[in-house]
Design a protein around this motif. Structure first.
Motif: not given
Ligand code: UDP
Ligand code: MG
Length: 320
Positions: A214, A52, A78, A13-15
């Motif tokens: 996160k 993401s 998400n 996730y948003n990586e």
């Protein structure tokens, strides 16, 4: 030797900040184990993009285009770490013989994979990655995290101490997991319920390689509540016990007051009365809250909403 196609499932996730490095290290690991004959050349890294907002999915697509070792699953939105992980495990289930789940941020030591695969070949169906120490964590994180396991166990949610979601599962264990239909998902509590032969592997948990956590405190607390209420009904028992106790206390008080009245002593002290009214009121509210928590769970479970929806899968031609 047991069949040995390995999938490493990584929820993301948003990586975008860590993904290139994670991919590089996992690729190295897969190639090394393949060379050693521990795993088959059909082994893969499966990235799950959990809705993401940054370029994570683009990165995964690029990795897949570059190298066949990388595949991906894109969720419709998400859904949180646990659901993303489940989506990955269920996608991998029919394509491999064992799965290792791992965080994207390289906190889980990639070198522990060797030992996990070894235990798998020795006949284990579940291998838990357990943190050797928490030296690198801040005092606050260590205190809250270890307290978390203790409270969980005390409240009847049995989990493996200091084990998060870094674990190996065989195909048989995955088939077992697939039969747990609950929507309120707490994987580290469900996996021990599956049974089969298990073992643990110790590893040092490092710091996040890049990017931000996160899991802020608020999410951690709700995760803990989720864990407890989705695994055990012991809190309700405790409340029942408390109710009985309070009832007996009030009976005892009644006896005392009657005796005092008979002896002609006047009862004084508004403070104690007011205090007990507040205490009982608080207990009742707490009890209602806990019961409500479970009713909320039942409500969600009866809806039987899908736990994840997949937008797209990146995989080898024949597996799509
Ligand atoms: N993650 C996810 N969906 C979310 C939140 C987190 O897939 O909604 C992933 C995240 O990308 C990472 C893993 O879950 O791979 C663990 O998250 P993080 O490292 O931020 O948690 P922490 O280690 O700080 O507890
Ligand atoms: Mg992390």
């Amino acid at each position: 030797m047991r069949p040995n196609t390995l999938y490493i499932v990584v929820p993301c996730y948003n990586e975008e900040a860590v993904l290139p490095e994670t991919a590089r290290r996992l690729r190295q690991k897969l190639e090394e184990l393949t060379r050693l004959g521990q795993i088959s050349p059909r082994s893969r890294v499966l990235f799950v993009n959990d809705g993401s907002q940054d370029g994570t999915w683009m990165l995964i697509q690029a990795l897949h285009a570059q190298c066949e070792l990388f595949s991906g699953v894109d969720l419709s939105r998400n859904r949180g770490h646990q659901n993303a992980l489940l989506a990955g495990l269920m996608t991998a289930k029919d394509r491999c013989d064992m799965v290792i789940s791992m965080d994207a941020d390289l906190q889980d030591d990639v070198e522990a994979v060797d030992a996990m695969v070894e235990k798998y070949h020795a006949g284990c169906d579940v291998v838990y990655g357990v943190r050797a120490s928490r030296k690198k964590d801040s005092f606050f994180k260590r205190f809250t995290a270890e307290g978390f396991y203790r409270v969980m166990n005390a409240l009847g949610a049995e989990t493996v101490f200091n084990h998060a979601d870094y674990r190996l599962m065989s195909r048989a264990a995955l088939e077992g997991l697939a039969q747990f239909k609950e929507v309120n998902l707490f994987l580290r509590g469900i996996v021990p319920l599956i049974g089969y032969t298990s073992a643990t592997v110790e590893y040092e948990r490092g710091e996040r390689f890049a990017g931000e956590s996160k899991y802020p405190l608020k999410k951690m607390v709700s995760f803990a509540l989720e864990g407890i209420t989705s695994l055990s009904t012991r809190p309700i028992r405790i409340i029942t016990g408390l109710g009985v106790l309070v009832f007996f206390v009030s009976l005892a008080m009644l006896v005392v007051f009657v005796v005092q009245w008979a002896l002609g002593m006047t009862v004084q002290g508004w403070a104690s009365v007011v205090c007990s009214v507040w205490a009982i009121g608080g207990l009742i509210l707490l009890a209602l809250g806990v019961v409500g928590e479970y009713i909320g769970k039942i409500y969600l479970e009866t809806k039987g909403r899908p736990r994840f929806l997949i937008r797209e899968i990146l995989a080898d031609e024949e597996e799509r």
